[in-house]
Design a protein around this motif. Sequence first.
Motif, PDB file in Angstrom:
ATOM      1  N   GLY A   9     -30.865 -85.213 125.538  1.00 20.94           N
ATOM      2  CA  GLY A   9     -30.064 -86.354 125.944  1.00 20.94           C
ATOM      3  C   GLY A   9     -29.389 -87.089 124.808  1.00 20.94           C
ATOM      4  N   LYS A  10     -29.704 -86.708 123.553  1.00 22.18           N
ATOM      5  CA  LYS A  10     -29.097 -87.386 122.410  1.00 22.18           C
ATOM      6  C   LYS A  10     -28.168 -86.417 121.682  1.00 22.18           C
ATOM      7  CE  LYS A  10     -32.770 -90.716 121.425  1.00 22.18           C
ATOM      8  NZ  LYS A  10     -33.681 -91.239 120.374  1.00 22.18           N
ATOM      9  N   PRO A  11     -27.049 -86.918 121.185  1.00 26.26           N
ATOM     10  CA  PRO A  11     -26.138 -86.033 120.445  1.00 26.26           C
ATOM     11  C   PRO A  11     -26.775 -85.605 119.131  1.00 26.26           C
ATOM     12  CG  PRO A  11     -25.433 -88.311 120.246  1.00 26.26           C
ATOM     13  CD  PRO A  11     -26.551 -88.293 121.263  1.00 26.26           C
ATOM     14  N   PRO A  12     -26.393 -84.445 118.601  1.00 22.36           N
ATOM     15  CA  PRO A  12     -26.950 -83.989 117.335  1.00 22.36           C
ATOM     16  C   PRO A  12     -26.577 -84.931 116.195  1.00 22.36           C
ATOM     17  CG  PRO A  12     -25.079 -82.628 117.979  1.00 22.36           C
ATOM     18  CD  PRO A  12     -25.401 -83.507 119.140  1.00 22.36           C
ATOM     19  N   VAL A  13     -27.498 -85.050 115.242  1.00 20.57           N
ATOM     20  CA  VAL A  13     -27.272 -85.920 114.092  1.00 20.57           C
ATOM     21  C   VAL A  13     -26.751 -85.091 112.931  1.00 20.57           C
ATOM     22  CG1 VAL A  13     -28.369 -87.427 112.387  1.00 20.57           C
ATOM     23  CG2 VAL A  13     -29.073 -87.527 114.788  1.00 20.57           C
ATOM     24  N   GLU A  14     -25.611 -85.493 112.413  1.00 19.52           N
ATOM     25  CA  GLU A  14     -25.075 -84.838 111.223  1.00 19.52           C
ATOM     26  C   GLU A  14     -25.502 -85.654 110.008  1.00 19.52           C
ATOM     27  OE1 GLU A  14     -23.606 -82.028 110.810  1.00 19.52           O
ATOM     28  OE2 GLU A  14     -23.513 -81.527 112.946  1.00 19.52           O
ATOM     29  N   PRO A  15     -26.416 -85.142 109.219  1.00 27.19           N
ATOM     30  CA  PRO A  15     -26.937 -85.937 108.108  1.00 27.19           C
ATOM     31  C   PRO A  15     -25.919 -86.127 106.994  1.00 27.19           C
ATOM     32  CG  PRO A  15     -27.776 -83.691 107.987  1.00 27.19           C
ATOM     33  CD  PRO A  15     -27.031 -83.802 109.291  1.00 27.19           C
ATOM     34  N   VAL A  16     -26.022 -87.269 106.331  1.00 34.20           N
ATOM     35  CA  VAL A  16     -25.261 -87.518 105.112  1.00 34.20           C
ATOM     36  C   VAL A  16     -26.002 -86.827 103.973  1.00 34.20           C
ATOM     37  CG1 VAL A  16     -24.487 -89.277 103.483  1.00 34.20           C
ATOM     38  CG2 VAL A  16     -24.391 -89.723 105.947  1.00 34.20           C
ATOM     39  N   THR A  17     -25.289 -86.050 103.178  1.00 37.45           N
ATOM     40  CA  THR A  17     -25.922 -85.361 102.061  1.00 37.45           C
ATOM     41  C   THR A  17     -25.476 -86.002 100.751  1.00 37.45           C
ATOM     42  OG1 THR A  17     -24.149 -83.700 101.984  1.00 37.45           O
ATOM     43  CG2 THR A  17     -26.112 -83.161 103.272  1.00 37.45           C
ATOM     44  N   LEU A  18     -26.438 -86.263  99.890  1.00 44.05           N
ATOM     45  CA  LEU A  18     -26.190 -86.903  98.609  1.00 44.05           C
ATOM     46  C   LEU A  18     -26.719 -86.030  97.480  1.00 44.05           C
ATOM     47  CD1 LEU A  18     -27.346 -90.519  99.547  1.00 44.05           C
ATOM     48  CD2 LEU A  18     -25.021 -89.615  99.594  1.00 44.05           C
ATOM     49  N   LYS A  19     -26.030 -86.047  96.364  1.00 44.77           N
ATOM     50  CA  LYS A  19     -26.387 -85.231  95.215  1.00 44.77           C
ATOM     51  C   LYS A  19     -27.018 -86.107  94.136  1.00 44.77           C
ATOM     52  CE  LYS A  19     -24.138 -82.068  91.898  1.00 44.77           C
ATOM     53  NZ  LYS A  19     -22.815 -81.508  91.505  1.00 44.77           N
ATOM     54  N   ILE A  20     -28.219 -85.731  93.722  1.00 44.29           N
ATOM     55  CA  ILE A  20     -28.952 -86.458  92.691  1.00 44.29           C
ATOM     56  C   ILE A  20     -29.267 -85.505  91.534  1.00 44.29           C
ATOM     57  CG2 ILE A  20     -31.069 -87.728  92.139  1.00 44.29           C
ATOM     58  CD1 ILE A  20     -29.309 -89.247  94.056  1.00 44.29           C
ATOM     59  N   LEU A  21     -29.037 -85.958  90.315  1.00 46.53           N
ATOM     60  CA  LEU A  21     -29.399 -85.165  89.141  1.00 46.53           C
ATOM     61  C   LEU A  21     -30.766 -85.600  88.623  1.00 46.53           C
ATOM     62  CD1 LEU A  21     -26.139 -84.996  86.984  1.00 46.53           C
ATOM     63  CD2 LEU A  21     -26.880 -83.520  88.845  1.00 46.53           C
ATOM     64  N   VAL A  22     -31.503 -84.637  88.083  1.00 43.82           N
ATOM     65  CA  VAL A  22     -32.772 -84.919  87.414  1.00 43.82           C
ATOM     66  C   VAL A  22     -32.614 -84.422  85.988  1.00 43.82           C
ATOM     67  CG1 VAL A  22     -35.267 -84.562  87.393  1.00 43.82           C
ATOM     68  CG2 VAL A  22     -34.035 -84.616  89.584  1.00 43.82           C
ATOM     69  N   ALA A  23     -32.574 -85.353  85.039  1.00 41.23           N
ATOM     70  CA  ALA A  23     -32.278 -85.014  83.652  1.00 41.23           C
ATOM     71  C   ALA A  23     -33.392 -85.505  82.741  1.00 41.23           C
ATOM     72  CB  ALA A  23     -30.934 -85.629  83.240  1.00 41.23           C
TER      73      ALA A  23
END
Length: 202
Positions: A9-23
């Motif tokens: 009954g709920k529309p699919p969720v399109e996630p926001v994707t974020l890019k994180i660096l580990v330095a």
Amino acid sequence: MIFGRSERGKPPVEPVTLKILVAGGFGVGKTTLVGAVSEIKPLRTEEVLTEAGRPVDDTSGVEGKHTTTVAMDFGRITLREDLVLYLFGTPGQDRFWFLWDELATGSLGAVVLADTRRLEDCFAAVDYFERRSIPFVVGVNCFEDAARYPAETVRQALDLDPDVPVVLCDARNRDSAKEVLIGVVEHALASASDQRQPVTTT
């Protein structure tokens, strides 16, 4: 996790994707942190350290380390149903820094991992993100045989701006590493909001 799947009954969720660096410096725990939080098997580009690399790879303080990242580590973590982080661990040695510009493109922010026994090893990463105005958090990886210092002491030693968060963490621990990443997202969003504030004059 299967993206696009929804409850009945709920529309699919399109996630926001974020890019994180580990330095951070060589042997500071970047690969460990990515592996600790990633919900998929991390992509790693590790190679065995060889005698040929001994003159250019400073292993002081990490003599037990036998491999090194030569391109990047990659992992993924879902913070919420609608928010996914892609993690890119950068190589630590000077000779691989030419890859950083490519990895940094499109990134929301970064974690700079620090080891209090070799604090100077993270200077280059701090300088890199400051020069490019990329929001970052300093995560002090608390090794068992390393002295513990208050976050403010580390801030002063690294000459950080007052708004740069400094957090103590254990890169091996999923919950600890996850808190660092949440800190990066919150700091980056706060920085973006500050930049949007109108400038008023009197």
